[in-house]
Design a protein around this motif. Structure first.
Motif, PDB file in Angstrom:
ATOM      1  N   THR A   1       8.651  -2.823   2.410  1.00 61.71           N
ATOM      2  CA  THR A   1       7.789  -2.167   1.419  1.00 61.71           C
ATOM      3  C   THR A   1       8.602  -1.312   0.457  1.00 61.71           C
ATOM      4  O   THR A   1       8.050  -0.800  -0.527  1.00 61.71           O
ATOM      5  N   PHE A   2       9.894  -1.141   0.739  1.00 64.36           N
ATOM      6  CA  PHE A   2      10.783  -0.333  -0.109  1.00 64.36           C
ATOM      7  C   PHE A   2      10.138   1.019  -0.429  1.00 64.36           C
ATOM      8  O   PHE A   2      10.052   1.446  -1.569  1.00 64.36           O
ATOM      9  N   SER A   3       9.724   1.681   0.644  1.00 61.36           N
ATOM     10  CA  SER A   3       8.970   2.926   0.504  1.00 61.36           C
ATOM     11  C   SER A   3       9.817   4.179   0.701  1.00 61.36           C
ATOM     12  O   SER A   3       9.292   5.283   0.791  1.00 61.36           O
ATOM     13  N   GLY A   4      11.145   4.004   0.764  1.00 66.20           N
ATOM     14  CA  GLY A   4      12.016   5.167   0.887  1.00 66.20           C
ATOM     15  C   GLY A   4      12.273   5.824  -0.457  1.00 66.20           C
ATOM     16  O   GLY A   4      11.789   5.376  -1.503  1.00 66.20           O
TER      17      GLY A   4
ATOM     18  N   ALA B   1      13.723 -10.351  -0.175  1.00 70.81           N
ATOM     19  CA  ALA B   1      12.759  -9.286   0.099  1.00 70.81           C
ATOM     20  C   ALA B   1      12.440  -8.493  -1.160  1.00 70.81           C
ATOM     21  O   ALA B   1      11.283  -8.137  -1.412  1.00 70.81           O
ATOM     22  N   ARG B   2      13.463  -8.227  -1.954  1.00 70.69           N
ATOM     23  CA  ARG B   2      13.253  -7.472  -3.190  1.00 70.69           C
ATOM     24  C   ARG B   2      12.367  -8.257  -4.161  1.00 70.69           C
ATOM     25  O   ARG B   2      11.450  -7.701  -4.786  1.00 70.69           O
ATOM     26  N   LYS B   3      12.621  -9.541  -4.269  1.00 74.49           N
ATOM     27  CA  LYS B   3      11.842 -10.380  -5.173  1.00 74.49           C
ATOM     28  C   LYS B   3      10.386 -10.435  -4.741  1.00 74.49           C
ATOM     29  O   LYS B   3       9.473 -10.307  -5.568  1.00 74.49           O
TER      30      LYS B   3
ATOM     31  N   LEU C   1       8.640  -7.159  -5.635  1.00 75.49           N
ATOM     32  CA  LEU C   1       8.356  -6.983  -7.056  1.00 75.49           C
ATOM     33  C   LEU C   1       7.261  -7.921  -7.549  1.00 75.49           C
ATOM     34  O   LEU C   1       6.621  -7.644  -8.573  1.00 75.49           O
ATOM     35  N   GLU C   2       7.028  -9.014  -6.825  1.00 70.99           N
ATOM     36  CA  GLU C   2       5.990  -9.956  -7.229  1.00 70.99           C
ATOM     37  C   GLU C   2       4.602  -9.548  -6.767  1.00 70.99           C
ATOM     38  O   GLU C   2       3.611 -10.150  -7.170  1.00 70.99           O
ATOM     39  N   GLN C   3       4.527  -8.505  -5.924  1.00 72.08           N
ATOM     40  CA  GLN C   3       3.209  -8.044  -5.482  1.00 72.08           C
ATOM     41  C   GLN C   3       2.470  -7.396  -6.647  1.00 72.08           C
ATOM     42  O   GLN C   3       3.082  -6.744  -7.503  1.00 72.08           O
ATOM     43  N   PRO C   4       1.133  -7.558  -6.697  1.00 74.51           N
ATOM     44  CA  PRO C   4       0.344  -6.946  -7.779  1.00 74.51           C
ATOM     45  C   PRO C   4       0.553  -5.439  -7.841  1.00 74.51           C
ATOM     46  O   PRO C   4       0.538  -4.749  -6.815  1.00 74.51           O
ATOM     47  N   GLY C   5       0.799  -4.939  -9.030  1.00 69.77           N
ATOM     48  CA  GLY C   5       0.959  -3.505  -9.235  1.00 69.77           C
ATOM     49  C   GLY C   5       2.353  -2.990  -9.018  1.00 69.77           C
ATOM     50  O   GLY C   5       2.631  -1.822  -9.265  1.00 69.77           O
ATOM     51  N   MET C   6       3.261  -3.872  -8.549  1.00 76.46           N
ATOM     52  CA  MET C   6       4.627  -3.438  -8.314  1.00 76.46           C
ATOM     53  C   MET C   6       5.438  -3.575  -9.594  1.00 76.46           C
ATOM     54  O   MET C   6       5.287  -4.526 -10.354  1.00 76.46           O
ATOM     55  N   GLU C   7       6.304  -2.622  -9.811  1.00 73.42           N
ATOM     56  CA  GLU C   7       7.155  -2.642 -10.992  1.00 73.42           C
ATOM     57  C   GLU C   7       8.592  -2.421 -10.568  1.00 73.42           C
ATOM     58  O   GLU C   7       8.878  -1.956  -9.465  1.00 73.42           O
ATOM     59  N   GLU C   8       9.497  -2.731 -11.461  1.00 72.87           N
ATOM     60  CA  GLU C   8      10.890  -2.439 -11.208  1.00 72.87           C
ATOM     61  C   GLU C   8      11.128  -0.942 -11.275  1.00 72.87           C
ATOM     62  O   GLU C   8      10.270  -0.172 -11.703  1.00 72.87           O
ATOM     63  N   ARG C   9      12.301  -0.535 -10.855  1.00 75.61           N
ATOM     64  CA  ARG C   9      12.618   0.889 -10.838  1.00 75.61           C
ATOM     65  C   ARG C   9      12.532   1.478 -12.238  1.00 75.61           C
ATOM     66  O   ARG C   9      12.656   0.779 -13.241  1.00 75.61           O
ATOM     67  N   PRO C  10      12.320   2.809 -12.335  1.00 77.93           N
ATOM     68  CA  PRO C  10      12.141   3.447 -13.639  1.00 77.93           C
ATOM     69  C   PRO C  10      13.275   3.195 -14.624  1.00 77.93           C
ATOM     70  O   PRO C  10      13.068   3.230 -15.831  1.00 77.93           O
ATOM     71  N   ASP C  11      14.472   2.923 -14.134  1.00 76.90           N
ATOM     72  CA  ASP C  11      15.577   2.676 -15.051  1.00 76.90           C
ATOM     73  C   ASP C  11      15.547   1.255 -15.614  1.00 76.90           C
ATOM     74  O   ASP C  11      16.409   0.849 -16.390  1.00 76.90           O
ATOM     75  N   GLY C  12      14.517   0.471 -15.185  1.00 76.35           N
ATOM     76  CA  GLY C  12      14.330  -0.867 -15.725  1.00 76.35           C
ATOM     77  C   GLY C  12      15.160  -1.932 -15.048  1.00 76.35           C
ATOM     78  O   GLY C  12      15.165  -3.073 -15.452  1.00 76.35           O
TER      79      GLY C  12
END
Length: 352
Positions: free
Chosen positions: A209-212, A330-332, A335-346
Motif C-alpha cells: 500500500t506504500f503507506s509509509g 508493486a509500484r505500478k 499507481l494504477e489504483q483509482p485515486g492514486m497519484e505519483e509522488r508530489p515531485d511528479g
C-alpha cells in the motif's frame, strides 16, 4: 603456523551494525584487524574509534581509501551510497565487503563486477546468513526429497520502525534512497530462495500500500511461482513485531527455521523444527552455536588468501534484478489504483 599478516580493515561510516559485523568478530580471528574508520563528521568518528578501540581515524572517506595501510574496505552506508563507494574503493585498489543490497539497480552490479575484475580485487556482498551450514542442509533436503516434494516456502522478516520517529537523515524513510522495507529486507529472502531452489521463477508478483512516510513501503508482500507449482512467498514489514522465519512445506513434513538472524548477535544455535505430518511427530535439528559474521570473515580471509573461490557477483546481479522487477510491479499496481497519484515531485520511484 600462520605467517600471513592480518588484513587491515577500514570502515566507512560510524554505523550501528559495524560492532556486530566487523569490530567484535575481528577480535575472534587472527586474519584481520580493524585498522581505521572515517565518517563525514570527524568528531563523531573520533568518538566512535575511542569507544570501539579502533586505532586510526581518517579525516574523510577519500583519505581512508587513499591509505596504503588499508587492505579491505567495509561499507555499511545507506543503500543509495553503495554503488558510489564500492566503485571508489575498487578504483583505490581495495577489496570490498559491502552491505546488502550491493546496489539499487542490477546494471550497477554489472559495473561493479567489471571494475573489480579490471582492478583484480574481490567484492563480497555481506549476506552473512549464507555462511552457515543450515542453508546447504536445507538445499540437500529439498534435492533428496527427504520429506517428499517441496510445495511451498514462506518467509517473514519484520521489525518495527515507528513512523513517528521520522528522520530526514534516515534513508529508510526515502524511497529514492532505497528506503522502505522491501529493499531493506528482501536480499535475505532472495538469497535463501536462490540457494535452495534458484531464482528462475515462471512468474513473480509484489504488492504494497506504500503507506509509509514519503510513500515508502512499510509492509510488502511478494511471491515467486515456479514450474511444477512450487511457490515462494515473502512478507516484509517495518510495522510488525520482530520476526525472522522460514517455513517450508513438503509432502510429508513442515519445516521451520525460526529466529534465523540470532547468530548475528553472538554465538547462537540455529534450530530447525521438522513436523512429520503423517506420523504426527516432531524432531529438531540443532546446530552448534555460531556467529554468522565470524563465519563470513573466515570465508573472506580464505578468498583473499587464494584458498577459496569467491561467491560470483552474478548471484548479486540476479538478486538485484529480481528485487527491481518485484518492486516495480508493486509500484505500478499501486499507481494504477483509482485515486492514486505519483509522488508530489511528479516522479514515480523506479528501481527497474
Amino acid at each position: 603456523m600462520n605467517t600471513q599478516k592480518p588484513y587491515r580493515i577500514g570502515i566507512l561510516g560510524c554505523s550501528t551494525i559495524a560492532p556486530f559485523s566487523i569490530i567484535n568478530p575481528v577480535r575472534e580471528l587472527d586474519q584481520f584487524v580493524t585498522y581505521g574508520v572515517a565518517s563525514r563528521d570527524l568528531d563523531r568518528s573520533t568518538a566512535y574509534a575511542l569507544k570501539h578501540q579502533i586505532p586510526h581515524v581518517f579525516d574523510s572517506y577519500d583519505q581512508l581509501l587513499a591509505s596504503a595501510d588499508i587492505d579491505v574496505v567495509y561499507i555499511p552506508l545507506s543503500n543509495f551510497l553503495h554503488k558510489e563507494w564500492t566503485l571508489r574503493a575498487i578504483e583505490a585498489g581495495k577489496h570490498v565487503l559491502i552491505e546488502k543490497p550491493m546496489a539499487l539497480h542490477a546494471d550497477e552490479v554489472l559495473l561493479i563486477n567489471e571494475r573489480a575484475k579490471e582492478q583484480g580485487v574481490h567484492v563480497l556482498e555481506a549476506l552473512m546468513v549464507q555462511h552457515h551450514s543450515w542453508q546447504q542442509d536445507i538445499t540437500d533436503m529439498i534435492a533428496a526429497e527427504t520429506y517428499g516434494k517441496l510445495t511451498k516456502i514462506k518467509t517473514r522478516i519484520s521489525f518495527e520502525i515507528l513512523q513517528s520517529n521520522y528522520s530526514a537523515d534516515n534513508y529508510r524513510f526515502k524511497p529514492e534512497y532505497g528506503g522502505g522495507c522491501f529493499i531493506d529486507e528482501c536480499s535475505y529472502w532472495l538469497q535463501f530462495i536462490q540457494k535452495v531452489i534458484g531464482l528462475k521463477p515462471q512468474t513473480l508478483d509484489g504488492f504494497s500500500t506504500f503507506s509509509g512516510v514519503n510513500q515508502c513501503d512499510w509492509t510488502f508482500h511478494a511471491s515467486l511461482q515456479y514450474e511444477g507449482g512450487v511457490e515462494a512467498e515473502f512478507l516484509g514489514s517495518f510495522e510488525m513485531p520482530n520476526n525472522a522465519t522460514h517455513w517450508l512445506e513438503f509432502e510429508r513434513a513442515r519445516v521451520r527455521i525460526s529466529g534465523f538472524f540470532k547468530p548475528c548477535y553472538g554465538d547462537y544455535k540455529i534450530i530447525i523444527q521438522v513436523e512429520h505430518t503423517e506420523a504426527g511427530t516432531t524432531e529438531k535439528l540443532v546446530y552448534s552455536p555460531q556467529n554468522y559474521y565470524v563465519n563470513q570473515l573466515r570465508f573472506l580471509a580464505e578468498v583473499l588468501g587464494g584458498t577459496r573461490e569467491n561467491i560470483p557477483l552474478s548471484e548479486s546481479y540476479e538478486r538485484v534484478a529480481t528485487m527491481n522487477a518485484i518492486y516495480e510491479m508493486a509500484r505500478k499496481k499501486h499507481l494504477e489504483q483509482p485515486g492514486m497519484e505519483e509522488r508530489p515531485d511528479g516522479e514515480a520511484v523506479n528501481y527497474g
